[in-house]
Design a protein around this motif. Structure first.
Motif, PDB file in Angstrom:
ATOM      1  N   LEU A   1       0.776  -0.967   0.102  1.00 44.16           N
ATOM      2  CA  LEU A   1      -0.103  -0.165  -0.117  1.00 44.16           C
ATOM      3  C   LEU A   1       0.841   1.284   0.050  1.00 44.16           C
ATOM      4  CD1 LEU A   1      -2.861  -0.768   2.452  1.00 44.16           C
ATOM      5  CD2 LEU A   1      -3.021  -0.632  -0.021  1.00 44.16           C
ATOM      6  N   SER A   2       2.077   1.428   0.593  1.00 46.86           N
ATOM      7  CA  SER A   2       2.793   2.335   0.774  1.00 46.86           C
ATOM      8  C   SER A   2       3.502   2.887  -0.652  1.00 46.86           C
ATOM      9  CB  SER A   2       4.014   2.373   1.916  1.00 46.86           C
ATOM     10  OG  SER A   2       3.432   2.093   3.045  1.00 46.86           O
ATOM     11  N   MET A   3       3.961   1.564  -1.280  1.00 43.25           N
ATOM     12  CA  MET A   3       4.555   1.875  -2.618  1.00 43.25           C
ATOM     13  C   MET A   3       3.037   2.579  -3.668  1.00 43.25           C
ATOM     14  SD  MET A   3       6.936  -1.574  -2.837  1.00 43.25           S
ATOM     15  CE  MET A   3       7.620  -1.267  -4.378  1.00 43.25           C
ATOM     16  N   LEU A   4       2.152   1.714  -3.534  1.00 38.94           N
ATOM     17  CA  LEU A   4       1.210   2.164  -4.390  1.00 38.94           C
ATOM     18  C   LEU A   4       0.773   3.590  -3.976  1.00 38.94           C
ATOM     19  CD1 LEU A   4      -0.766   1.400  -6.463  1.00 38.94           C
ATOM     20  CD2 LEU A   4      -2.412   0.252  -4.579  1.00 38.94           C
TER      21      LEU A   4
ATOM     22  N   VAL B   1       1.071   6.575   8.106  1.00 37.77           N
ATOM     23  CA  VAL B   1      -0.506   6.725   7.615  1.00 37.77           C
ATOM     24  C   VAL B   1      -0.810   5.208   7.473  1.00 37.77           C
ATOM     25  CG1 VAL B   1      -2.103   7.515   5.847  1.00 37.77           C
ATOM     26  CG2 VAL B   1      -0.476   9.161   6.776  1.00 37.77           C
ATOM     27  N   ILE B   2      -0.045   4.728   6.406  1.00 42.94           N
ATOM     28  CA  ILE B   2      -0.417   3.016   6.118  1.00 42.94           C
ATOM     29  C   ILE B   2      -0.308   2.391   7.175  1.00 42.94           C
ATOM     30  CG2 ILE B   2      -0.095   1.469   4.534  1.00 42.94           C
ATOM     31  CD1 ILE B   2      -1.022   4.003   2.915  1.00 42.94           C
ATOM     32  N   ASN B   3       0.625   2.350   7.922  1.00 38.54           N
ATOM     33  CA  ASN B   3       0.643   1.489   9.224  1.00 38.54           C
ATOM     34  C   ASN B   3      -0.581   1.755  10.309  1.00 38.54           C
ATOM     35  OD1 ASN B   3       2.182  -0.331  10.781  1.00 38.54           O
ATOM     36  ND2 ASN B   3       2.508   1.507  12.113  1.00 38.54           N
ATOM     37  N   THR B   4      -0.842   3.068  10.366  1.00 40.51           N
ATOM     38  CA  THR B   4      -2.068   3.308  11.271  1.00 40.51           C
ATOM     39  C   THR B   4      -3.247   2.758  10.605  1.00 40.51           C
ATOM     40  OG1 THR B   4      -1.102   5.297  12.035  1.00 40.51           O
ATOM     41  CG2 THR B   4      -3.250   5.197  12.302  1.00 40.51           C
ATOM     42  N   TYR B   5      -3.538   2.994   9.325  1.00 34.56           N
ATOM     43  CA  TYR B   5      -4.694   2.498   8.765  1.00 34.56           C
ATOM     44  C   TYR B   5      -4.446   0.976   9.039  1.00 34.56           C
ATOM     45  CZ  TYR B   5      -7.431   0.532   4.954  1.00 34.56           C
ATOM     46  OH  TYR B   5      -8.349  -0.233   4.238  1.00 34.56           O
ATOM     47  N   ASP B   6      -3.547   0.281   8.488  1.00 41.18           N
ATOM     48  CA  ASP B   6      -3.693  -1.377   8.656  1.00 41.18           C
ATOM     49  C   ASP B   6      -4.041  -1.785   9.753  1.00 41.18           C
ATOM     50  OD1 ASP B   6      -3.206  -3.371   6.635  1.00 41.18           O
ATOM     51  OD2 ASP B   6      -1.709  -4.247   7.965  1.00 41.18           O
ATOM     52  N   ASN B   7      -3.440  -1.218  10.789  1.00 41.22           N
ATOM     53  CA  ASN B   7      -3.709  -1.490  12.469  1.00 41.22           C
ATOM     54  C   ASN B   7      -4.888  -1.245  12.777  1.00 41.22           C
ATOM     55  OD1 ASN B   7      -0.975  -2.331  13.036  1.00 41.22           O
ATOM     56  ND2 ASN B   7      -0.271  -0.425  13.416  1.00 41.22           N
TER      57      ASN B   7
ATOM     58  N   GLN C   1      -2.158  14.761  13.408  1.00 36.05           N
ATOM     59  CA  GLN C   1      -1.084  13.787  13.500  1.00 36.05           C
ATOM     60  C   GLN C   1      -0.271  12.970  12.527  1.00 36.05           C
ATOM     61  OE1 GLN C   1      -3.755  11.133  16.111  1.00 36.05           O
ATOM     62  NE2 GLN C   1      -2.466  11.485  17.862  1.00 36.05           N
ATOM     63  N   LEU C   2      -1.290  12.810  11.476  1.00 32.07           N
ATOM     64  CA  LEU C   2      -0.779  12.265  10.100  1.00 32.07           C
ATOM     65  C   LEU C   2      -0.981  13.102   9.029  1.00 32.07           C
ATOM     66  CD1 LEU C   2      -2.765   8.926  10.641  1.00 32.07           C
ATOM     67  CD2 LEU C   2      -0.396   9.186  11.010  1.00 32.07           C
ATOM     68  N   ASN C   3      -0.088  12.861   8.056  1.00 26.74           N
ATOM     69  CA  ASN C   3       0.127  13.810   6.897  1.00 26.74           C
ATOM     70  C   ASN C   3      -1.498  13.773   5.939  1.00 26.74           C
ATOM     71  OD1 ASN C   3       0.479  14.391   3.723  1.00 26.74           O
ATOM     72  ND2 ASN C   3       2.764  14.463   4.656  1.00 26.74           N
ATOM     73  N   GLN C   4      -1.883  14.988   5.873  1.00 32.05           N
ATOM     74  CA  GLN C   4      -3.265  14.991   5.260  1.00 32.05           C
ATOM     75  C   GLN C   4      -3.145  14.758   3.687  1.00 32.05           C
ATOM     76  OE1 GLN C   4      -6.308  15.160   7.150  1.00 32.05           O
ATOM     77  NE2 GLN C   4      -4.556  14.598   8.774  1.00 32.05           N
ATOM     78  N   THR C   5      -2.163  15.161   3.049  1.00 33.75           N
ATOM     79  CA  THR C   5      -1.993  14.913   1.697  1.00 33.75           C
ATOM     80  C   THR C   5      -2.037  13.214   1.533  1.00 33.75           C
ATOM     81  OG1 THR C   5      -0.777  16.796   1.080  1.00 33.75           O
ATOM     82  CG2 THR C   5      -0.614  15.009  -0.558  1.00 33.75           C
ATOM     83  N   VAL C   6      -1.347  12.492   2.403  1.00 34.68           N
ATOM     84  CA  VAL C   6      -1.351  11.213   2.115  1.00 34.68           C
ATOM     85  C   VAL C   6      -2.493  10.586   2.331  1.00 34.68           C
ATOM     86  CG1 VAL C   6       0.006   9.171   3.078  1.00 34.68           C
ATOM     87  CG2 VAL C   6       1.192  10.996   2.499  1.00 34.68           C
TER      88      VAL C   6
END
Length: 418
Positions: free
Chosen positions: A179-182, A285-291, A318-323
């Motif tokens: 997901l991060s690479m995507l 961001v992706i780690n938080t979403y996946d958790n 807390q997290l990057n809004q663009t991401v």
């Protein structure tokens, strides 16, 4: 079926939303539930030998005929009825063939995913004794994913099977990497940056190998001391990678910073936005979403739809809004793993999303007349169906829940349009 009533076949009219009380294989229609659009469909239903069907009033354009109206309606003799029935059977055969091809495609992607999970397990086990080999194997894995991302213009994101409890760290790491690479690709980052982010994401939780297993599997909340210890796993991960001088220096901050929040409330160092590199911000961001999508010792995992909404509303500082915005846009309104209701009145689970056609994913449809291992996987675009709404798992009747079996640990993997 909610709001449905038993209606004699003779009382049907165009506009009624019906459910046929027979097995799916015993009629020429693609689904057991559908809205009648032409008189010929009623005549075919009559020829099935049914005395009654179920009509759902809230999805019908007109009520069924009264008994008196039905008696006054002359029988319609349509010489083209047999031809129409044959056409329906041909359409159904094509639909079945397409569903079987899609199921095979999903199975092929799942095998590829399982091989990559096994590769993850192997390279993590090698890291202590053969760190250079472990990193080289990881680079091969990341390079392959990156090639697919940058060369395939018809990418599909598939829902994979549930992770086994012993393998959850490997599933999670691979999921976060893909997901991060995507997302990095969608943001227009360079190939080198995409590969660095893949390497950092693959190894982001490697420090947990130094955390006692009983602590990671503890039932119930951790004590403050235990949580503080677990929070040190990014530092432990960096130490483990110190013996691998072929690990890219640009990816190392991801290992250290994937739990650091922009407002300084993260761990292990409480860094703030200016001190957190953009690769780490994305993986966080992706780690938080996946958790959020995974069940753990203290909470039930959210559905992907719910997790996206939660992260969008609750992590603004807390997290990057663009991401986050790019993740939401990329996964679409109905990310794989979401439970939905179709405009046919059926329940379904999203199995895969074509990244160029987000509103029309492929879904696994609940159909009690079909064994769940043979449940139809339907391309909404091909069948002219739409999603009405996403549903929380708690809203599903027990029999639907058991049939669709929503994932407790949601994992994704990339495929291509077949």
């Amino acid at each position: 079926m909610t709001n449905s009533c038993k209606v004699a076949v003779a009382q049907l009219q165009v506009g009624n939303f019906v459910r046929l009380p027979i097995a799916w294989k015993d009629h020429p229609f693609i689904f057991n539930t559908f809205k009648i659009k032409q008189q010929a469909q009623i005549e075919i239903i009559k020829n099935l030998g049914l005395e009654f069907v179920y009509v759902r009033s809230d999805r019908s354009d007109a009520p069924p005929l009264t008994s008196l109206e039905a008696e006054k309606t002359a029988a319609i003799i349509d010489n083209n009825l047999e031809q129409f029935s044959n056409e329906l059977n041909q359409q159904k055969a094509k639909s079945i063939e397409a569903q079987q091809a899609l199921r095979r495609h999903l199975q092929k992607t799942e095998k590829h995913f399982v091989r990559n999970v096994a590769m993850m397990r192997n390279l993590m086990n090698k890291l202590r004794n053969r760190p250079l080999d472990a990193v080289s194997e990881a680079q091969e894995l990341v390079h392959g994913v990156c090639n697919q991302l940058l060369t395939d213009d018809k990418l599909v994101l598939h829902l994979m099977a549930d992770a086994k409890s012993d393998d959850s760290i490997y599933y999670h790491s691979l999921n976060v990497a893909v997901l991060s690479m995507l997302v990095a690709k969608e943001l227009g980052w360079s190939r080198k940056e995409i590969e660095w982010i893949g390497m950092g994401a693959l190894f982001h939780d490697i420090g947990k190998l130094n955390v006692p297993t009983q602590l990671l599997r503890k039932i119930g909340p951790l004590t403050t001391a235990e949580q503080n210890y677990v929070n040190q796993h990014p530092l432990m991960g960096a130490e483990l990678l110190a013996g691998a001088d072929n690990f890219p220096a640009e990816a190392l901050p991801i290992i250290l910073n994937h739990h650091e929040f922009l407002d300084g409330t993260g761990s292990p160092k409480g860094l703030k936005e200016p001190d957190i590199d953009k690769l780490s911000q994305l993986v966080c961001v992706i780690n938080t979403y996946d958790n959020l999508c995974h069940s753990n010792r203290t909470k039930k995992g959210r559905t992907p739809y719910s997790a996206l909404g939660f992260i969008y509303k609750n992590y603004k500082t807390q997290l990057n809004q663009t991401v986050i915005s790019r993740l939401v846009k990329m996964l679409g309104v109905y990310p794989p793993g979401s439970v939905v209701e179709l405009n046919s009145g059926q329940f379904a689970m999203v199995m895969s999303v074509n990244l160029s056609q987000l509103l029309l994913p492929r879904v696994l449809v609940y159909d009690p007349t079909v064994p769940k291992e043979q449940a139809p996987i339907v391309d909404l675009a091909a069948e002219n169906l739409k999603i009405v709404r996403c549903l929380p798992v708690a809203a599903l009747p027990d029999k639907v829940l058991k049939y669709l079996n929503p994932r407790e640990k949601v994992s994704y993997f990339l495929g291509s349009e077949r």
